[in-house]
Design an enzyme around this catalytic site. Sequence first.
Site, PDB file in Angstrom:
ATOM      1  N   PHE A 151      -1.186 -14.706   4.353  1.00 10.19           N
ATOM      2  CA  PHE A 151      -0.832 -15.103   2.982  1.00 10.19           C
ATOM      3  C   PHE A 151      -0.105 -16.442   2.907  1.00 10.19           C
ATOM      4  CE2 PHE A 151       3.368 -13.374   4.048  1.00 10.19           C
ATOM      5  CZ  PHE A 151       4.193 -14.286   3.409  1.00 10.19           C
ATOM      6  N   LYS A 175     -12.490 -13.814   5.494  1.00  8.26           N
ATOM      7  CA  LYS A 175     -11.786 -12.714   4.811  1.00  8.26           C
ATOM      8  C   LYS A 175     -10.353 -13.198   4.632  1.00  8.26           C
ATOM      9  CE  LYS A 175      -9.144  -9.645   5.058  1.00  8.26           C
ATOM     10  NZ  LYS A 175      -7.875  -9.629   4.290  1.00  8.26           N
ATOM     11  N   GLU A 178      -5.576 -10.588   1.098  1.00 14.04           N
ATOM     12  CA  GLU A 178      -5.754  -9.983  -0.224  1.00 14.04           C
ATOM     13  C   GLU A 178      -4.571 -10.274  -1.135  1.00 14.04           C
ATOM     14  OE1 GLU A 178      -5.253  -8.608   2.642  1.00 14.04           O
ATOM     15  OE2 GLU A 178      -4.251  -6.664   2.539  1.00 14.04           O
ATOM     16  N   ARG A 179      -3.476 -10.836  -0.556  1.00 15.99           N
ATOM     17  CA  ARG A 179      -2.324 -11.164  -1.398  1.00 15.99           C
ATOM     18  C   ARG A 179      -2.476 -12.542  -2.047  1.00 15.99           C
ATOM     19  NH1 ARG A 179       2.853  -9.344   2.059  1.00 15.99           N
ATOM     20  NH2 ARG A 179       1.627  -9.853   3.900  1.00 15.99           N
ATOM     21  N   SER A 228       0.440 -11.412  11.471  1.00 15.76           N
ATOM     22  CA  SER A 228       1.602 -10.889  12.189  1.00 15.76           C
ATOM     23  C   SER A 228       1.204 -10.436  13.598  1.00 15.76           C
ATOM     24  CB  SER A 228       2.181  -9.717  11.409  1.00 15.76           C
ATOM     25  OG  SER A 228       1.173  -8.755  11.215  1.00 15.76           O
ATOM     26  N   CYS A 283       5.090 -19.955  10.159  1.00 15.60           N
ATOM     27  CA  CYS A 283       5.149 -19.468  11.539  1.00 15.60           C
ATOM     28  C   CYS A 283       5.838 -20.478  12.433  1.00 15.60           C
ATOM     29  CB  CYS A 283       3.751 -19.159  12.042  1.00 15.60           C
ATOM     30  SG  CYS A 283       2.775 -20.629  12.247  1.00 15.60           S
ATOM     31  N   GLU A 384      11.088 -11.070  13.750  1.00 16.55           N
ATOM     32  CA  GLU A 384      10.705 -12.136  12.806  1.00 16.55           C
ATOM     33  C   GLU A 384      11.120 -11.715  11.394  1.00 16.55           C
ATOM     34  OE1 GLU A 384       6.439 -12.683  12.032  1.00 16.55           O
ATOM     35  OE2 GLU A 384       6.780 -14.840  11.962  1.00 16.55           O
TER      36      GLU A 384
HETATM   37  P1  NAD Z   1      -0.680  -9.784   8.179  1.00 15.06           P
HETATM   38  O1  NAD Z   1      -0.806  -9.524   9.634  1.00 15.06           O
HETATM   39  O2  NAD Z   1      -0.064  -8.746   7.331  1.00 15.06           O
HETATM   40  O3  NAD Z   1      -2.127 -10.079   7.539  1.00 15.06           O
HETATM   41  C1  NAD Z   1      -2.992 -11.054   8.046  1.00 15.06           C
HETATM   42  C2  NAD Z   1      -4.430 -10.649   7.763  1.00 15.06           C
HETATM   43  O4  NAD Z   1      -4.713  -9.420   8.436  1.00 15.06           O
HETATM   44  C3  NAD Z   1      -4.734 -10.411   6.288  1.00 15.06           C
HETATM   45  O5  NAD Z   1      -5.983 -10.963   5.987  1.00 15.06           O
HETATM   46  C4  NAD Z   1      -4.745  -8.887   6.164  1.00 15.06           C
HETATM   47  O6  NAD Z   1      -5.665  -8.416   5.207  1.00 15.06           O
HETATM   48  C5  NAD Z   1      -5.173  -8.417   7.537  1.00 15.06           C
HETATM   49  N1  NAD Z   1      -4.525  -7.169   7.938  1.00 15.06           N
HETATM   50  C6  NAD Z   1      -3.271  -6.744   7.601  1.00 15.06           C
HETATM   51  N2  NAD Z   1      -2.997  -5.571   8.191  1.00 15.06           N
HETATM   52  C7  NAD Z   1      -4.093  -5.228   8.915  1.00 15.06           C
HETATM   53  C8  NAD Z   1      -4.413  -4.126   9.748  1.00 15.06           C
HETATM   54  N3  NAD Z   1      -3.554  -3.134   9.954  1.00 15.06           N
HETATM   55  N4  NAD Z   1      -5.623  -4.104  10.333  1.00 15.06           N
HETATM   56  C9  NAD Z   1      -6.497  -5.120  10.153  1.00 15.06           C
HETATM   57  N5  NAD Z   1      -6.243  -6.180   9.363  1.00 15.06           N
HETATM   58  C10 NAD Z   1      -5.057  -6.250   8.752  1.00 15.06           C
HETATM   59  O7  NAD Z   1       0.098 -11.181   8.053  1.00 15.06           O
HETATM   60  P2  NAD Z   1       0.682 -11.857   6.737  1.00 15.06           P
HETATM   61  O8  NAD Z   1       1.884 -11.101   6.294  1.00 15.06           O
HETATM   62  O9  NAD Z   1      -0.400 -12.132   5.767  1.00 15.06           O
HETATM   63  O10 NAD Z   1       1.133 -13.280   7.317  1.00 15.06           O
HETATM   64  C11 NAD Z   1       2.391 -13.525   7.862  1.00 15.06           C
HETATM   65  C12 NAD Z   1       2.365 -13.461   9.372  1.00 15.06           C
HETATM   66  O11 NAD Z   1       1.430 -14.406   9.878  1.00 15.06           O
HETATM   67  C13 NAD Z   1       3.704 -13.837  10.005  1.00 15.06           C
HETATM   68  O12 NAD Z   1       3.959 -12.958  11.072  1.00 15.06           O
HETATM   69  C14 NAD Z   1       3.481 -15.251  10.508  1.00 15.06           C
HETATM   70  O13 NAD Z   1       4.305 -15.638  11.581  1.00 15.06           O
HETATM   71  C15 NAD Z   1       2.046 -15.179  10.916  1.00 15.06           C
HETATM   72  N6  NAD Z   1       1.442 -16.505  10.970  1.00 15.06           N
HETATM   73  C16 NAD Z   1       1.154 -17.013  12.204  1.00 15.06           C
HETATM   74  C17 NAD Z   1       0.625 -18.282  12.319  1.00 15.06           C
HETATM   75  C18 NAD Z   1       0.320 -18.853  13.671  1.00 15.06           C
HETATM   76  O14 NAD Z   1      -0.331 -19.876  13.738  1.00 15.06           O
HETATM   77  N7  NAD Z   1       0.751 -18.236  14.759  1.00 15.06           N
HETATM   78  C19 NAD Z   1       0.367 -19.045  11.167  1.00 15.06           C
HETATM   79  C20 NAD Z   1       0.664 -18.486   9.925  1.00 15.06           C
HETATM   80  C21 NAD Z   1       1.207 -17.211   9.838  1.00 15.06           C
END
Ligand code: NAD
Length: 488
Positions: A151, A175, A178-179, A228, A283, A384
Site C-alpha cells: 500500500f 495485483k 487492495e487498500r 511485509s 521501507c 517494524e
Molecule cells: P502486506 O504484506 O500486508 O501486503 C502486500 C501485498 O500482499 C498486498 O498486495 C496484499 O494484498 C498481499 N497480501 C497481504 N496478506 C497476504 C497473505 N496473507 N497472503 C498473500 N498475500 C497477501 O504489506 P503492506 O502492509 O501493504 O505494505 C507494508 C509492508 O511492505 C511493510 O512491511 C514495508 O516495510 C514493506 N515494504 C517493503 C519494501 C521493500 O522494498 N523491501 C518496499 C515497500 C514496502
Amino acid sequence: MKIQRLENYIEGRFILSETTSYRDVIDPATNHAISRVPLSLLSEVDSAVQIASRAFKEWRRVPVTNRVGYLFKLRNLLEQNIDDLARTITKECGKTYSESRAELERGLESIAEACGTPSLIQGYNNEDIAGDIDEHLFRQPLGVVAAITPFNFPGMIPLWFLPYAIACGNCFVLKPSERVPMTSSRLFELLHETGLPKGVAQLIHGDKQVVDALLDHPGIRAVSFVGSTPVAKYVYSRAAASGKRAQSNGGAKNAVVIMPDADFELTSKIVAESAFGCAGQRCLAASVAIAVGDAFPVFSEALADAASSRPVGYGLDDGVLMGPVISDQSKARIESLIEQGVAAGAELLVDGRGKKVQGYEDGHFVSPTVLLGGSPMAEAVRTEFFGPVLSLFRARSIREAIEQVNSSAFGNMASIFTQSGAAARQFRYQAEAGNIGVNIGVAAPMAPFPFSGWKESFFGDLHAQGRHAIEFYTETKVVVERWPTASN
Ligand code: NAD
C-alpha cells in the site's frame, strides 16, 4: 453519493469483475469510503493468465526497440497526468501531495531506465572459443510474470516491475494492494492510451485469494512481491514450491548512526525527514537512531525539536508535512507498540499518540514520536512499527553502534552521519544491510541500481530495478556453434 466500483483490465479493456465480494477503499484522512475494489474470482485470475500466455507468443516477437516505444509513450502520459495521479495517491494512501509527486518521479525514472532495455538485454559471445567454434549468450523473455505490491507506494512500486517485464518481452499481471487500488487503475488507463497490444499487461484486483491463485498458476513463470516480511516469506516459498522464480521484498527496521563530528542541525532535519516522512510508512524509513558519544545530547535535542514541530494534517492542505497512517488498525498497532516500548523502559521524549486534526477528526493520525533508551533488545525496538516513531539510543563507540545495527533481523538500509571518511568506510564495510547511506537519510537506490535488501528484508537472488531486473525477467540461452571454415 454513488461510490465507483473499480474494474480489472484484461485483454486491453476495463471490465467489471463478476464477484459479489467488494471491499471499501478508505481515505485515511477522513475514514470515508472513496471507491470499492473487487476481490476478483479465481476464474478471472485464470482467464487473465491464459490471455497473457496467448499474447506472449506475438509480444516476444516484437523487436525490443519497438517494445520500449510504448514505455516512452507511457512516460510522457505519466508526466502529463502527474498532478491527477499524485492527488489520487494522497486520497487513498494519505501521504502529502509533494510526497505523492516524489514517488511518481521515481516511477518515471524506472520507466526511463527500462527504456534502455535494448542495450541492457544484450548478450555476449566469443568467436573461436574452440577450433571453428563460436559461443553466444542470448537473453529470452520468461513468458507471463506477476507482481504483487503493497500500500505504501501505489505509484512507484508497480513501476519497479511493469516497465522492465514488458520491455524484456514478457506479458505481465499486476495485483496491487487492495487498500490503494485506484492509482493502479489510473496507471492502466494511461497504459491503455499508449496502444499497448491487448493481453500484454493485465490488472487484477483482489486480496490473498488472488495472490494464492497467481502463486499456484502453472502459466506464471516469475513473481515479484513487495510487502511485509511474513507475507514475503510465504510468497517466496509458495512460488518456489510451484517452480517459479521469485523476488520477495519484505519489511525493515532501519538504523542510522550519528557520529560526534556530524553536522547536528542538518543531520537532525535529515533523520526527522527519514523517520517521519510518509508518516514513517517507508521501507527505508529510519526507525532506530544511535548517537555515538558526545553526539547524544545535541542530536537528541535537535531531533526532539524537529519531531514536535512537524505539521501533521490532510495531505492536500498547504503547509502539511505529514499525513495519516493507512488505517485505524495501523494507528492502534503503532500506539500499542509505543506503549510496549515504554513498558520495556524507554522514555517518551516526544509523544505523538492521540493526535486529532481539526476538520479530520476521524482520520488515522499519529504525530511524530521519539522513544529514548530502554533495552535495544526489547520487542518494540526489534519490530517494524511502520509509523512515525523513532527509537533513540546512545553508543560509546562506532563499533558498539555497528553491533547494534547488525543485531537487527532486517537488513534493508543502514546510514551513518559523519565527516570522517574512515568512519564512513568502516560503516560501509561492516554494516549488514544491502542499501547503505553516508550522510543520507533514505538511501533509496536510483533506477539503474538494484534495490538491495538483505536478511529478513529480502528473499531471492535478483533484486528489483536496473540490471537485476533485466536478469530476473529473462532466461539465458547459450548457443555453441561449429561452422568449419571451408578449405579453399
Ligand atoms: P502486506 O504484506 O500486508 O501486503 C502486500 C501485498 O500482499 C498486498 O498486495 C496484499 O494484498 C498481499 N497480501 C497481504 N496478506 C497476504 C497473505 N496473507 N497472503 C498473500 N498475500 C497477501 O504489506 P503492506 O502492509 O501493504 O505494505 C507494508 C509492508 O511492505 C511493510 O512491511 C514495508 O516495510 C514493506 N515494504 C517493503 C519494501 C521493500 O522494498 N523491501 C518496499 C515497500 C514496502
